[in-house]
Scaffold this motif. Structure first.
Motif, PDB file in Angstrom:
ATOM      1  N   LYS A  62       0.828  -1.212   0.000  1.00 11.95           N
ATOM      2  CA  LYS A  62       0.000   0.000   0.000  1.00 11.95           C
ATOM      3  C   LYS A  62       0.864   1.265   0.000  1.00 11.95           C
ATOM      4  O   LYS A  62       0.499   2.277  -0.594  1.00 11.95           O
ATOM      5  N   PHE A  63       2.013   1.189   0.699  1.00 13.18           N
ATOM      6  CA  PHE A  63       2.883   2.358   0.868  1.00 13.18           C
ATOM      7  C   PHE A  63       4.307   2.009   0.439  1.00 13.18           C
ATOM      8  O   PHE A  63       5.177   1.774   1.300  1.00 13.18           O
ATOM      9  N   PRO A  64       4.577   1.969  -0.863  1.00 14.42           N
ATOM     10  CA  PRO A  64       5.911   1.577  -1.326  1.00 14.42           C
ATOM     11  C   PRO A  64       7.030   2.453  -0.762  1.00 14.42           C
ATOM     12  O   PRO A  64       8.152   1.969  -0.546  1.00 14.42           O
ATOM     13  N   ARG A  65       6.716   3.732  -0.485  1.00 15.16           N
ATOM     14  CA  ARG A  65       7.757   4.616   0.049  1.00 15.16           C
ATOM     15  C   ARG A  65       8.231   4.168   1.435  1.00 15.16           C
ATOM     16  O   ARG A  65       9.380   4.372   1.803  1.00 15.16           O
ATOM     17  N   LEU A  66       7.328   3.563   2.190  1.00 17.95           N
ATOM     18  CA  LEU A  66       7.733   3.063   3.508  1.00 17.95           C
ATOM     19  C   LEU A  66       8.711   1.905   3.368  1.00 17.95           C
ATOM     20  O   LEU A  66       9.628   1.753   4.182  1.00 17.95           O
ATOM     21  N   LYS A  67       8.504   1.079   2.344  1.00 19.72           N
ATOM     22  CA  LYS A  67       9.438  -0.036   2.127  1.00 19.72           C
ATOM     23  C   LYS A  67      10.833   0.493   1.803  1.00 19.72           C
ATOM     24  O   LYS A  67      11.842  -0.015   2.306  1.00 19.72           O
ATOM     25  N   GLU A  68      10.868   1.554   0.984  1.00 17.69           N
ATOM     26  CA  GLU A  68      12.161   2.148   0.623  1.00 17.69           C
ATOM     27  C   GLU A  68      12.866   2.731   1.842  1.00 17.69           C
ATOM     28  O   GLU A  68      14.104   2.825   1.874  1.00 17.69           O
ATOM     29  N   ARG A  69      12.074   3.132   2.851  1.00 15.76           N
ATOM     30  CA  ARG A  69      12.642   3.822   4.020  1.00 15.76           C
ATOM     31  C   ARG A  69      12.504   2.984   5.296  1.00 15.76           C
ATOM     32  O   ARG A  69      12.515   3.520   6.395  1.00 15.76           O
ATOM     33  N   MET A  70      12.398   1.684   5.168  1.00 14.68           N
ATOM     34  CA  MET A  70      12.070   0.845   6.315  1.00 14.68           C
ATOM     35  C   MET A  70      13.098   0.937   7.448  1.00 14.68           C
ATOM     36  O   MET A  70      12.749   0.753   8.613  1.00 14.68           O
ATOM     37  N   ASN A  71      14.347   1.250   7.127  1.00  9.96           N
ATOM     38  CA  ASN A  71      15.383   1.359   8.162  1.00  9.96           C
ATOM     39  C   ASN A  71      15.693   2.804   8.550  1.00  9.96           C
ATOM     40  O   ASN A  71      16.639   3.068   9.287  1.00  9.96           O
ATOM     41  N   GLN A  72      14.870   3.725   8.034  1.00 10.70           N
ATOM     42  CA  GLN A  72      15.064   5.154   8.316  1.00 10.70           C
ATOM     43  C   GLN A  72      14.305   5.538   9.582  1.00 10.70           C
ATOM     44  O   GLN A  72      13.232   4.988   9.868  1.00 10.70           O
ATOM     45  N   LEU A  73      14.844   6.474  10.365  1.00 10.12           N
ATOM     46  CA  LEU A  73      14.141   6.949  11.556  1.00 10.12           C
ATOM     47  C   LEU A  73      12.861   7.673  11.145  1.00 10.12           C
ATOM     48  O   LEU A  73      12.871   8.499  10.230  1.00 10.12           O
ATOM     49  N   ALA A  74      11.774   7.384  11.848  1.00  9.84           N
ATOM     50  CA  ALA A  74      10.470   7.950  11.478  1.00  9.84           C
ATOM     51  C   ALA A  74      10.474   9.474  11.548  1.00  9.84           C
ATOM     52  O   ALA A  74       9.777  10.140  10.779  1.00  9.84           O
ATOM     53  N   GLY A  75      11.280  10.037  12.466  1.00  8.25           N
ATOM     54  CA  GLY A  75      11.327  11.488  12.614  1.00  8.25           C
ATOM     55  C   GLY A  75      11.930  12.205  11.427  1.00  8.25           C
ATOM     56  O   GLY A  75      11.774  13.422  11.299  1.00  8.25           O
ATOM     57  N   THR A  76      12.617  11.477  10.556  1.00  9.00           N
ATOM     58  CA  THR A  76      13.244  12.094   9.381  1.00  9.00           C
ATOM     59  C   THR A  76      12.367  11.998   8.135  1.00  9.00           C
ATOM     60  O   THR A  76      12.755  12.488   7.072  1.00  9.00           O
ATOM     61  N   LEU A  77      11.199  11.379   8.262  1.00  7.13           N
ATOM     62  CA  LEU A  77      10.286  11.262   7.118  1.00  7.13           C
ATOM     63  C   LEU A  77       9.555  12.579   6.875  1.00  7.13           C
ATOM     64  O   LEU A  77       9.407  13.404   7.780  1.00  7.13           O
ATOM     65  N   SER A  78       9.061  12.762   5.656  1.00 11.71           N
ATOM     66  CA  SER A  78       8.203  13.915   5.352  1.00 11.71           C
ATOM     67  C   SER A  78       6.862  13.749   6.070  1.00 11.71           C
ATOM     68  O   SER A  78       6.522  12.662   6.557  1.00 11.71           O
ATOM     69  N   GLY A  79       6.077  14.833   6.104  1.00 17.34           N
ATOM     70  CA  GLY A  79       4.758  14.768   6.747  1.00 17.34           C
ATOM     71  C   GLY A  79       3.866  13.706   6.138  1.00 17.34           C
ATOM     72  O   GLY A  79       3.180  12.955   6.839  1.00 17.34           O
ATOM     73  N   GLU A  86       4.791  11.012   4.479  1.00 14.45           N
ATOM     74  CA  GLU A  86       5.318   9.680   4.788  1.00 14.45           C
ATOM     75  C   GLU A  86       5.013   9.286   6.233  1.00 14.45           C
ATOM     76  O   GLU A  86       4.690   8.127   6.522  1.00 14.45           O
ATOM     77  N   GLN A  87       5.078  10.269   7.145  1.00 14.55           N
ATOM     78  CA  GLN A  87       4.711   9.977   8.537  1.00 14.55           C
ATOM     79  C   GLN A  87       3.234   9.599   8.650  1.00 14.55           C
ATOM     80  O   GLN A  87       2.866   8.720   9.438  1.00 14.55           O
ATOM     81  N   GLN A  88       2.394  10.270   7.850  1.00 11.10           N
ATOM     82  CA  GLN A  88       0.967   9.915   7.880  1.00 11.10           C
ATOM     83  C   GLN A  88       0.761   8.492   7.364  1.00 11.10           C
ATOM     84  O   GLN A  88      -0.027   7.717   7.908  1.00 11.10           O
ATOM     85  N   MET A  89       1.467   8.147   6.297  1.00 11.63           N
ATOM     86  CA  MET A  89       1.392   6.776   5.776  1.00 11.63           C
ATOM     87  C   MET A  89       1.841   5.772   6.825  1.00 11.63           C
ATOM     88  O   MET A  89       1.234   4.707   6.993  1.00 11.63           O
ATOM     89  N   LEU A  90       2.899   6.118   7.570  1.00 10.67           N
ATOM     90  CA  LEU A  90       3.406   5.230   8.618  1.00 10.67           C
ATOM     91  C   LEU A  90       2.381   5.087   9.747  1.00 10.67           C
ATOM     92  O   LEU A  90       2.176   3.979  10.263  1.00 10.67           O
ATOM     93  N   ALA A  91       1.753   6.188  10.118  1.00  4.56           N
ATOM     94  CA  ALA A  91       0.740   6.124  11.183  1.00  4.56           C
ATOM     95  C   ALA A  91      -0.425   5.225  10.772  1.00  4.56           C
ATOM     96  O   ALA A  91      -0.945   4.443  11.581  1.00  4.56           O
ATOM     97  N   ILE A  92      -0.827   5.315   9.508  1.00  5.78           N
ATOM     98  CA  ILE A  92      -1.909   4.451   9.007  1.00  5.78           C
ATOM     99  C   ILE A  92      -1.431   3.004   8.958  1.00  5.78           C
ATOM    100  O   ILE A  92      -2.139   2.077   9.389  1.00  5.78           O
TER     101      ILE A  92
END
Length: 234
Positions: free
Chosen positions: A120-137, A139-145
């Motif tokens: 559903k959120f391919p960008r999260l897969k690309e950033r799976m090892n990235q700190l959540a605080g460094t994501l864009s707004g 991307e953070q919403q996608m992570l929260a969902i």
């Protein structure tokens, strides 16, 4: 599936919710719209057990939630995407998703749901090892969902998923909300972007100063002059 009957909620001497009643049937998207401070977030927090009500009744799958703590509400099949995203900024994307599955121990199912979230959120897969605080707004919403979906909820509460996001990202988030619903999850959506919310909902409620002042067909509300002037900027 969810029934809220005449709930009242106070913050000190402030009567924030006044005899709120609403229903969410299985398979629906139901939206709550209203201005800032109308009581939308308070309604969701009352339903998910994060804020205690003074009176009234909240029933989920024919079971009263009035005395049920928030963590047990999650175990009953409800999850909450809070206002402002509230991701764990010092943890990675993957660790945030793992925390979403904290009540589960079915390893195969959890792995399948990681795959579902990343699909559903391919960008999260690309950033799976990235700190959540460094994501864009967005991307953070996608992570929260995604984190909320790791519970495998039957009912998903969503509080302002489009807040602070660019229009193109808002469209993407709403497409995903529709997709989640089509895959079998019932959704109660609080949203300031009334036009978008009404365009995807099956049922709508309008909140003003802690009271429900209108309910009905969202498509009719889109054509209602009073709604258009008050909430659609027309």
């Amino acid at each position: 599936m969810l029934e809220v009957k005449n709930i009242n909620l106070f913050y000190g001497g402030i009567h924030a919710l006044k005899d709120i009643s609403l229903e969410v049937d299985e398979g629906e998207i139901v939206t709550l719209i209203g201005a800032n401070g109308a009581g939308k977030t308070s309604t969701l927090r009352a339903i998910s057990g994060l804020t205690s009500i003074k009176s009234g009744e909240i029933t989920f799958k024919n079971k009263s939630l009035n005395k049920v703590p928030a963590y047990k509400v999650v175990a009953d099949g409800m999850s909450h995407v809070p206002e402002g995203r509230r991701v764990f900024s010092n943890l990675t994307v993957m660790e945030n998703l793992e925390l979403g599955a904290y009540i589960r121990n079915d390893k195969k199912g959890i792995k399948d749901d990681f795959d579902m979230v990343f699909e559903k959120f391919p960008r999260l897969k690309e950033r799976m090892n990235q700190l959540a605080g460094t994501l864009s707004g967005g991307e953070q919403q996608m992570l929260a969902i995604g984190r909320a979906l790791m519970v495998r909820p039957e009912l998903l509460l969503m509080d302002e998923p489009s807040m602070g996001l660019a229009p193109i990202v808002v469209q993407e988030i709403f497409n995903i909300v529709k997709e989640i619903n089509k895959s079998g999850t019932t959704i109660l959506l609080v949203e300031q972007n009334a036009h978008m919310a009404l365009s995807i909902a099956n049922q709508a409620y309008v909140l003003e100063t802690g009271q429900i002042v209108m309910k009905g067909d969202p498509k009719e509300m889109l054509n209602d002059d009073s709604i258009r002037s008050a909430y659609l900027g027309e």
